[in-house]
Design a protein around this motif. Structure first.
Motif, PDB file in Angstrom:
ATOM      1  N   PRO A 333      -4.476  12.602  10.783  1.00  0.00           N
ATOM      2  CA  PRO A 333      -5.160  11.960  11.921  1.00  0.00           C
ATOM      3  C   PRO A 333      -4.197  11.687  13.070  1.00  0.00           C
ATOM      4  N   ARG A 357      -2.534   0.731   1.263  1.00  0.00           N
ATOM      5  CA  ARG A 357      -3.717   1.529   1.603  1.00  0.00           C
ATOM      6  C   ARG A 357      -4.925   0.628   1.848  1.00  0.00           C
ATOM      7  N   ARG A 654      -0.806   8.191   5.443  1.00  0.00           N
ATOM      8  CA  ARG A 654      -1.741   7.065   5.576  1.00  0.00           C
ATOM      9  C   ARG A 654      -3.161   7.436   5.189  1.00  0.00           C
ATOM     10  N   HIS A 655      -3.551   8.654   5.409  1.00  0.00           N
ATOM     11  CA  HIS A 655      -4.928   9.088   5.125  1.00  0.00           C
ATOM     12  C   HIS A 655      -5.118   9.553   3.688  1.00  0.00           C
TER      13      HIS A 655
END
Length: 807
Positions: A333, A357, A654-655
């Motif tokens: 992202p 998360r 992160r995703h």
């Protein structure tokens, strides 16, 4: 029963040749250290074999004492066609040069394991001679040495500054065993004590004389010596720890040759009494010499037998890497350029991955980062009123700075009067007397047991319990730490995280700790980067420094411009309950985020703990109760099922849902032109994560030798030397079975660490080339190093100077 002649006095005065001295030293060098309970950290038990391929190390320890570094056939077959597929098996076989069909690899798992290639004299007596004993010799030998070592090292532990005289361990043991007449009675061995009394007074002379009499040549001494030390591996690991600490302090103290002499002395006195006793294949002497002659052949046979198991092991690792590779191929992202609403720096511990998360999903402007949990502070903590110092940094390092409480009187007021130490308290420390004492005084503790069962509370560790509110001072070399030194401590963290801009108004520095009761291995659930302690001290002092105007001014001169409205807040992640406690007030929105993230994390963990509750308050209470229950053998799962170490900016992962199996360390290669940060990460945090990974792996593959067995049976040796399983046997190392097994299944899947680094090829090649430890771990397949790019794509593996896109 056949007895040989008494030991010849001329034999007793032999000395070791230079080649023998080298072999004795090398025999002990392969023993890895094991840290005491109060500062327990994970260690790879095969760490000292890192200079050779892991498959060679596994074959050697299997040959010498039957230690297993691989799972049994049933474990691999159970995973066949579930997560291990034919494609993984094919690739693994090709990687290892095994031209065997799929069916052949399945059949190979079902072949019998060859017997250990080195059978000691005590083993021969236990296995097949006509001499019969109620107590096996091997068991009695380990028990005698272990009980002696417990008393000896406990006495040294009570005076940590004392340096034993040369050969003191051997001489103390010799004096002890010469007076133990019970050994002859228990083992029905007349003349045993007389043989001990004729042993040489010097450990080197003992080894030389025993080798000459038993036919142990220079070319076999190293292997025989290692086998003997592995038979008392727990105490050998303790001696290795003392050696490790001495080296950190700049001293050269190694008691391992003495321990080897003690163990060899037992074999020699049995040889003296039974060399001509019948044994399978002739006499004991003939059997012993045959095992020495066949040692190398037996080792090669075991290595060949293990080869298909390594193919299956690699196939299991490929299955995991393929799944993670698919995650890394997901589109990344866009990165927000807004000022973060909250920043939180966590330890790289796998337990942080879940809560990071969970926190990030609540608001796209929340940013989390990962750094080793000691936050770069090379601290030792010294409570007021004493000289005791508790390391708060990785076991690889020596403290450079002392953090001490300012006022002994203030601390005394906080903590209350010192506990009165009774005769009973002292007696309970003794491994020999604790059982009889408990049997005789057990009823006196009935009230306490009832109270702890019905009304459990949170018990605090006397060193970890800070005197909150009292002044803490940093010293170096006995002097207050200078402003320049304080600025340097802070700039290390900020520089490693490339943190020169975009500071949030509130920045949380989050250490972590665990809560459990009646748990000798509690420190193993705390922060390994803080030497088995809570990370609270480190984050508290670092926040004080970063909020200090003078320190900020010094940091600005180094390019770290922290806004005036930025406030650093110390916090602690309780990994048992997933509560994050802030040590200063934060606004209501941040508190709500932290509690929501904690609940999300609890929900994710509940299933593995057998908890069905889903309501926020009730679930939290169940986990709190679990940590306070003195009968609970599984307060949490610690770092079980760890599998990967990701060195990359957080936006790169992160995703992704990494399932609480990955260590996460932030790194930006573009801000590291001299590769100093990458070098530090690959030579320190990567080594620590490798140690953790291998401790968990080997505690599963062979819990009898590399784990600590049944935690219900544990008894603490001394104050914190380690544990016995029951009232004797060897000192146990590694993890209890309950830490990796839920009663039905293994909760940790043994596989070597997969290290993913977001950096150019040239950078990784240079760090590997310039650092021998990094190169050994990669090229000898103790771990796997893979590179991930800035964009989504298939990671490529680095191995022996070559790159391949096939993980």
């Amino acid at each position: 029963m056949s007895h040989a002649n008494a030991i010849d006095s001329s034999d007793a005065k032999q000395t070791l040749s230079p080649a023998q001295l080298k072999a004795v030293r090398e025999a002990g060098q392969v023993i890895a250290p094991n840290w005491p309970l109060d500062r327990s950290i994970a260690v790879n038990p095969l760490w000292e074999y890192r200079d050779r391929p892991i498959r060679d190390a596994a074959a050697q320890v299997a040959t010498l004492r039957g230690f297993q570094a691989l799972m049994p056939a049933d474990w691999f077959l159970d995973r066949w066609q579930k997560d291990i597929h034919p494609e993984h098996l094919r690739r693994a076989a090709a990687e290892y040069g095994v031209a065997t069909s799929e069916a052949g690899l399945i059949r190979a798992l079902k072949t019998d394991c060859p017997a250990p290639g080195l059978t000691l004299v005590s083993d021969i007596l236990d296995q097949g001679s006509q001499v019969s004993f109620d107590v096996p010799w091997q068991e009695e030998i380990v028990h005698q040495i272990s009980q002696f070592c417990a008393r000896y090292f406990q006495s040294l532990d009570e005076d940590p500054e004392a340096v034993p005289e040369a050969d003191n361990l051997y001489r103390e043991w010799l004096a002890n065993v010469r007076e133990d007449r019970g050994l002859s009675i228990v083992m029905d061995e007349p003349g045993l004590i007389e043989r001990f009394r004729q042993l040489p007074e010097n450990s080197d002379q003992l080894i030389a004389a025993a080798c000459a009499d038993m036919g142990i040549g220079e070319q076999r001494l190293k292997a025989v010596g290692t086998a003997l030390l592995l038979s008392v591996n727990g105490w050998a690991a303790w001696v290795a720890y003392r050696r490790w600490q001495a080296r950190l302090a700049g001293m050269d103290i190694d008691e391992m040759p003495q321990l080897l002499a003690i163990r060899l002395a037992w074999e020699w006195v049995l040889w003296q009494g039974h060399a001509q006793s019948p044994a399978p294949g002739g006499t004991l002497a003939q059997r012993w010499r045959a095992t020495l002659d066949q040692l190398l052949l037996n080792m090669e046979n075991i290595r060949e037998w293990q080869t298909p198991f390594w193919v299956w092991q690699r196939a299991a690792e490929l299955a995991y890497q393929d799944a993670l590779s698919r995650e890394f191929q997901r589109p990344v992202p866009a990165i927000s350029e807004k000022r973060p609403s909250l920043q939180a720096v966590f330890c790289i511990d796998v337990r942080s991955e879940r809560i990071r998360r969970a926190l990030e999903v609540l608001n796209p402007d929340i940013q989390t980062l990962g750094f080793a949990g000691f936050f770069g502070l090379p601290l030792a903590y010294q409570p007021a009123g004493g000289d005791y110092q508790q390391p708060q940094l990785p076991g690889l390092l020596a403290p450079q700075v002392t953090l001490s409480e300012q006022s002994a009187e203030a601390v005394s007021r906080k903590r209350g009067p010192a506990k009165h130490i009774t005769v009973v308290d002292e007696a309970l420390k003794s491994p020999a007397s604790s059982f009889s004492l408990i049997e005789g005084t057990g009823l006196l503790y009935a009230g306490k047991l009832v109270k702890e069962t019905l009304f459990p509370g949170t018990k605090k560790h006397p060193v970890r319990s800070l005197s909150h509110g009292e002044a803490l001072a940093l010293h170096q070399n006995g002097q207050p730490l200078s402003l320049e030194g304080r600025v340097a401590l802070c700039s290390g963290l900020l520089g490693a995280l490339n943190w020169s801009r975009r500071f949030a108004r509130t920045v949380l520095l989050v250490g972590h700790g665990s809560v459990s009761r009646n748990n000798p291995h509690a420190a193993g659930l705390d922060c390994g980067a803080c030497c088995g302690q809570s990370g609270e001290l480190n984050v508290r002092i670092l926040c004080d420094l970063l909020n200090d105007p003078e320190v900020r001014q010094g940091l600005a001169g180094k390019g770290f411009n922290i806004p005036d409205d930025t406030r650093f807040v110390a916090a602690l992640h309780n990994t048992t309950t997933d509560e994050i406690q802030c040590f200063e007030r934060v606004d209501a929105r941040i508190s709500a985020w932290l509690e929501s993230a904690a609940h999300r994390t609890r929900l994710e963990r509940a299933g593995s703990l057998g908890i069905e509750e889903r309501r926020p308050g009730a679930l939290k209470k169940q986990l709190e109760k679990r940590g306070q229950d003195w009968s609970q053998v599984r307060p949490e799962w610690g770092l079980a099922n760890n599998a990967a170490f990701v060195v990359a900016p957080r936006w790169r992962t992160r995703h992704l849902n990494l399932q609480g199996r990955s260590f996460l360390h932030d790194y930006d290669w573009q801000a590291d032109p001299d590769l100093s940060v990458l070098t530090t990460i690959l030579t320190a945090p990567m080594v620590v994560t490798h140690w953790i990974n291998m401790q968990y792996n080997l505690s599963v593959t062979d819990n009898e030798h590399w784990g600590s067995g049944n935690k219900v049976l544990h008894n603490v040796v001394g104050q914190h030397l380690g544990v016995f399983e029951g009232n004797g046997g060897d000192l146990r190392i590694g993890l209890p079975r309950q830490s990796v097994h839920d009663g039905q299944h293994w909760l940790h899947q043994p596989q070597r660490l997969s290290v993913y680094v977001a950096a150019p090829r040239e950078a990784i090649e240079q760090v590997s080339r310039e650092n021998a430890v990094v190169r050994m771990l990669i090229d000898n397949e103790w771990l796997f190093l893979l590179r991930i790019g800035e964009k989504a794509g298939v990671p490529e593996r680095y191995f022996k100077g070559e790159w391949t896109g096939d993980c």
